[in-house]
Enzyme design. Sequence first.
Site, PDB file in Angstrom:
ATOM      1  N   HIS A 254      -2.203   7.684   6.658  1.00  0.00           N
ATOM      2  CA  HIS A 254      -1.253   8.589   6.260  1.00  0.00           C
ATOM      3  C   HIS A 254      -1.934   9.706   5.720  1.00  0.00           C
ATOM      4  CE1 HIS A 254       2.507   6.480   6.499  1.00  0.00           C
ATOM      5  NE2 HIS A 254       2.130   5.251   5.932  1.00  0.00           N
TER       6      HIS A 254
ATOM      7  N   GLY B 245       0.802  -1.220   0.081  1.00  0.00           N
ATOM      8  CA  GLY B 245       0.016   0.152  -0.090  1.00  0.00           C
ATOM      9  C   GLY B 245       0.823   1.188   0.062  1.00  0.00           C
TER      10      GLY B 245
ATOM     11  N   GLN C 204       2.744   9.936   1.392  1.00  0.00           N
ATOM     12  CA  GLN C 204       4.301   9.233   1.555  1.00  0.00           C
ATOM     13  C   GLN C 204       5.009   9.353   0.434  1.00  0.00           C
ATOM     14  OE1 GLN C 204       2.237   5.046   2.143  1.00  0.00           O
ATOM     15  NE2 GLN C 204       4.249   4.834   3.271  1.00  0.00           N
TER      16      GLN C 204
ATOM     17  N   CYS D  87       5.920  -0.322   7.567  1.00  0.00           N
ATOM     18  CA  CYS D  87       5.761   0.802   6.685  1.00  0.00           C
ATOM     19  C   CYS D  87       6.770   1.240   5.774  1.00  0.00           C
ATOM     20  CB  CYS D  87       5.123   1.901   7.482  1.00  0.00           C
ATOM     21  SG  CYS D  87       4.765   3.633   6.931  1.00  0.00           S
ATOM     22  N   LEU D  88       6.261   1.500   4.554  1.00  0.00           N
ATOM     23  CA  LEU D  88       7.566   2.175   3.708  1.00  0.00           C
ATOM     24  C   LEU D  88       8.332   3.423   4.256  1.00  0.00           C
ATOM     25  CD1 LEU D  88       5.873   1.465   0.401  1.00  0.00           C
ATOM     26  CD2 LEU D  88       7.561   0.092   1.415  1.00  0.00           C
TER      27      LEU D  88
ATOM     28  N   HIS E 270      -4.477   1.678   7.483  1.00  0.00           N
ATOM     29  CA  HIS E 270      -3.013   2.103   7.531  1.00  0.00           C
ATOM     30  C   HIS E 270      -2.780   3.398   6.612  1.00  0.00           C
ATOM     31  CE1 HIS E 270       1.407   1.409   7.977  1.00  0.00           C
ATOM     32  NE2 HIS E 270       1.580   2.308   6.854  1.00  0.00           N
ATOM     33  N   GLU E 271      -3.074   3.125   5.287  1.00  0.00           N
ATOM     34  CA  GLU E 271      -3.115   4.215   4.367  1.00  0.00           C
ATOM     35  C   GLU E 271      -3.942   5.423   4.512  1.00  0.00           C
ATOM     36  OE1 GLU E 271      -0.382   3.827   2.790  1.00  0.00           O
ATOM     37  OE2 GLU E 271      -0.211   1.780   3.044  1.00  0.00           O
TER      38      GLU E 271
END
Length: 194
Positions: free
Chosen positions: A137, A46, A51, A91-92, A133-134
């Site tokens: 963000h 994702g 991000q 997480c990225l 999660h996204e």
Amino acid sequence: MAQLSILEFPDPRLRTHAKPVRDFDAALQQLIADMFETMYAAPGIGLAATQVNIHKALLVMDTSQEKNQPHVYINPEIIARDGLEVSEEGCLSVPSVFEEVQRAARVRVRAQNVDGSPFERDLEGLEAVCLQHEIDHLAGKLFVDYLSSLKRDRIRRKLEKERRERAEGGAAAGAAAARAASEHSSGRAAARVI
């Protein structure tokens, strides 16, 4: 298509609240393609526009093993939640860090697709976790915000140290990343990087 740079915690731009997408045009289509390329290359399941320093309410996901089920959510909002699930998240934007987070087990999301048409979708399990999660963000929230301040500070210091080491030559950072990956894979179930 082009790979985009992913912001890393504690970069303050990750705290920016996304604005609604209003224009469903060729530029948006290109951004979506670039986000998918970036997410798959990372590799992750994702990616929110926040991000990659684009502060629009847009996220992409693909939780399939084969990476052949891409989903785009524009101006997403969760309209229903049910149950609780604790799962290990990565997480990225918080590389090499995996922690348990509690989220809704099932969600109903309302969003728009690439041409602006509204839709609703029910998600559960990994897809529900990834979507939540996204969406966090897009609201300027990171999964580390669910952790204690002590853990969050430890993670921030670790990531800052790794960034300094990368800037100084890379060898130490490579060793630290390999060590972290090894520690994570030994004795713990593999988490997916969201």
